[in-house]
Design an enzyme around this catalytic site. Structure first.
Site, short mmCIF file in Angstrom:
data_model
loop_
_atom_site.label_atom_id
_atom_site.label_comp_id
_atom_site.label_asym_id
_atom_site.label_seq_id
_atom_site.Cartn_x
_atom_site.Cartn_y
_atom_site.Cartn_z
N CYS A 1 35.86 -13.30 7.24
CA CYS A 1 36.82 -12.70 6.31
C CYS A 1 37.75 -11.82 7.13
O CYS A 1 37.74 -11.92 8.37
CB CYS A 1 36.12 -11.94 5.17
SG CYS A 1 35.19 -10.46 5.64
N GLY A 2 38.54 -11.01 6.52
CA GLY A 2 39.50 -10.20 7.27
C GLY A 2 38.84 -9.32 8.31
O GLY A 2 39.26 -9.30 9.47
N THR A 3 37.80 -8.60 7.92
CA THR A 3 37.10 -7.72 8.85
C THR A 3 35.69 -8.20 9.18
O THR A 3 35.09 -7.72 10.13
CB THR A 3 36.96 -6.30 8.25
OG1 THR A 3 36.18 -6.38 7.06
CG2 THR A 3 38.32 -5.68 7.98
N GLY A 4 35.15 -9.08 8.36
CA GLY A 4 33.75 -9.50 8.50
C GLY A 4 32.80 -8.60 7.71
O GLY A 4 31.66 -8.96 7.46
N ILE A 5 33.28 -7.44 7.30
CA ILE A 5 32.43 -6.47 6.63
C ILE A 5 31.97 -6.98 5.26
O ILE A 5 30.77 -6.98 4.96
CB ILE A 5 33.14 -5.10 6.48
CG1 ILE A 5 33.43 -4.50 7.86
CG2 ILE A 5 32.29 -4.14 5.65
CD1 ILE A 5 34.38 -3.31 7.83
N GLY A 6 32.90 -7.39 4.43
CA GLY A 6 32.54 -7.85 3.10
C GLY A 6 31.59 -9.04 3.14
O GLY A 6 30.59 -9.09 2.39
N MET A 7 31.86 -9.99 4.02
CA MET A 7 30.99 -11.16 4.15
C MET A 7 29.59 -10.75 4.58
O MET A 7 28.60 -11.27 4.05
CB MET A 7 31.56 -12.16 5.16
CG MET A 7 32.73 -12.96 4.65
SD MET A 7 32.24 -14.16 3.40
CE MET A 7 33.65 -15.26 3.48
N HIS B 1 16.68 -10.55 19.17
CA HIS B 1 15.83 -9.51 18.60
C HIS B 1 15.72 -9.56 17.08
O HIS B 1 14.69 -9.18 16.53
CB HIS B 1 16.33 -8.12 19.00
CG HIS B 1 16.18 -7.87 20.47
ND1 HIS B 1 16.47 -6.63 21.01
CD2 HIS B 1 15.79 -8.65 21.51
CE1 HIS B 1 16.26 -6.68 22.32
NE2 HIS B 1 15.86 -7.90 22.64
N ARG C 1 7.11 -8.63 19.71
CA ARG C 1 7.28 -7.40 18.92
C ARG C 1 8.46 -7.52 17.95
O ARG C 1 8.47 -6.88 16.90
CB ARG C 1 7.44 -6.19 19.83
CG ARG C 1 8.75 -6.10 20.57
CD ARG C 1 8.81 -4.86 21.47
NE ARG C 1 10.11 -4.62 21.98
CZ ARG C 1 10.60 -5.14 23.10
NH1 ARG C 1 9.86 -5.96 23.83
NH2 ARG C 1 11.82 -4.85 23.51
N HIS C 2 9.43 -8.37 18.30
CA HIS C 2 10.58 -8.55 17.42
C HIS C 2 10.19 -9.30 16.15
O HIS C 2 10.72 -9.03 15.08
CB HIS C 2 11.71 -9.27 18.16
CG HIS C 2 12.09 -8.57 19.42
ND1 HIS C 2 12.68 -7.32 19.42
CD2 HIS C 2 11.96 -8.93 20.72
CE1 HIS C 2 12.90 -6.94 20.66
NE2 HIS C 2 12.46 -7.90 21.47
N ASP D 1 37.00 -16.51 3.57
CA ASP D 1 37.93 -16.21 2.49
C ASP D 1 39.34 -16.34 3.06
O ASP D 1 39.52 -16.77 4.21
CB ASP D 1 37.65 -14.84 1.86
CG ASP D 1 38.04 -13.66 2.74
OD1 ASP D 1 38.45 -13.86 3.92
OD2 ASP D 1 37.92 -12.51 2.27
N HIS D 2 40.33 -15.99 2.28
CA HIS D 2 41.72 -16.12 2.71
C HIS D 2 42.02 -15.31 3.97
O HIS D 2 42.81 -15.74 4.81
CB HIS D 2 42.67 -15.71 1.57
CG HIS D 2 42.36 -14.35 1.02
ND1 HIS D 2 41.31 -14.13 0.15
CD2 HIS D 2 42.94 -13.15 1.23
CE1 HIS D 2 41.26 -12.85 -0.16
NE2 HIS D 2 42.24 -12.23 0.48
#
Length: 145
Positions: A64-70, A97, A131-132, A7-8
């Site tokens: 994105c700005g923080t990566g959180i929203g994406m 993993h 196991r992963h 994003d921007h």
């Protein structure tokens, strides 16, 4: 082939990542955005993730700005296991993993050099299976509930 989108708030970092990819002959498909004009990150996450789910691209990178929203938007798409990353250890672990097929980065949180190190750590690490794989199978069951 990698899918990449931003994003921007992630535009500047994505541009620098693409310069690195071009210099190192890393193939990618750029799903936008292409300016700093405001766009909604869920729209970009959707097209990048769909390209991974449908097999057009092997893995995806979202910025994105923080990566959180994406990362939140990406994880709403069936078949996506997205990880928000800010260090190389987590990049290796999510590949080994979690068999993550998308990573999210914060353009306003990490610098270009660290972003490149994270991407390289992620891309150079193979999924360990065993196991992963059992745990990934359980995540797939959760997706279908």
């Amino acid at each position: 082939m990698l899918a990449i989108g931003c994003d921007h708030g992630g535009f500047v970092l994505k541009k620098e990542i693409l310069e690195y990819f071009d210099k190192n002959n890393i193939q990618y498909k750029d799903f936008g955005c292409h300016t700093t004009d405001s766009v909604d990150y869920p729209d970009i996450a959707e097209v990048v993730c769909n390209s991974v789910v449908n097999g057009e691209c092997e893995k995806g990178i979202l910025v994105c700005g923080t990566g959180i929203g994406m990362s939140i938007a990406a994880n709403k798409i069936k078949g996506i296991r997205a990880a928000l990353l800010s260090d190389t250890f987590s990049a290796r672990m999510t590949a080994a993993h979690n068999d993550s097929n998308v990573i999210a980065l914060g353009g306003r949180v990490i610098g270009t050099e660290l972003a490149i190190e994270i991407i390289n750590a992620y891309l150079s690490t193979e999924f360990q299976g065993g196991r992963h794989k059992n745990r990934i199978d359980k995540i797939k069951i959760l997706e279908n509930k």
